[in-house]
Design an enzyme around this catalytic site. Structure first.
Site, short mmCIF file in Angstrom:
data_model
loop_
_atom_site.label_atom_id
_atom_site.label_comp_id
_atom_site.label_asym_id
_atom_site.label_seq_id
_atom_site.Cartn_x
_atom_site.Cartn_y
_atom_site.Cartn_z
CD GLN A 154 -2.91 1.13 0.15
OE1 GLN A 154 -3.18 0.10 -0.45
NE2 GLN A 154 -3.47 2.27 -0.13
CD GLU A 155 2.77 3.54 3.95
OE1 GLU A 155 3.06 4.58 3.31
OE2 GLU A 155 2.12 3.56 5.00
CB SER A 156 6.45 2.01 -1.66
OG SER A 156 6.80 0.65 -1.39
#
Length: 153
Positions: A53-55
């Site tokens: 989700q972050e990267s």
């Protein structure tokens, strides 16, 4: 009764395929999530779902808000950690998540603290205010991804 049995097999098959999918998406970083999990107690599927989700598992990612690397660390809070080096960033994020879990008592709240910040979350809990829509979506997506990866199944 036969229907329940078949539904159970289908559910297990979906969960197993999803866990394999999460591991495949995590690719070369999966052993790092497992290692960080063993040290911190944060489930590896949760860490991998966060990175997704972050990267999107991109160790060179940068956000407009100043977060960097595979786990989108904010450098001012991670002195001595190279956020672009997954060997350093993944364990650092795991330590934060473990601390947030201890402080707030659930993975759901730990994820909210990671995304929104622990001070904002604590104030929200105290005041009963709503979380930003971005944080609600982040927590929902990461928990779902981790659950399908076998974490909460």
């Amino acid at each position: 009764m036969k229907w329940l049995f078949l539904a159970g097999i289908f559910t297990l098959a979906v969960i197993g395929m999803s866990e394999l999918s999460l591991r495949r998406r995590a690719g070369i970083y999966w052993p790092m999530f497992v290692s960080a999990s063993q040290v911190s107690g944060v489930p590896s599927a949760l860490l991998a779902a966060q990175a997704a989700q972050e990267s999107g598992f991109d160790p060179t990612a940068r956000s407009g808000a100043g977060a960097e690397g595979i786990m989108q660390l904010e450098p001012q809070y991670y002195s001595g950690v190279d956020p672009f080096n997954p060997v350093q960033a993944i364990p650092a994020a795991a330590v934060s998540m473990a601390e947030y879990h201890r402080r707030f008592g659930s993975w759901r709240l730990a994820l909210a603290a990671y995304n929104w910040g622990p001070t904002a979350l604590a104030k929200s809990i105290k005041d009963g205010t709503d979380w930003p829509s971005e944080t609600r979506k982040y927590v929902r997506v990461v928990l779902a991804d981790a659950a399908l990866g076998g974490l909460f199944a």
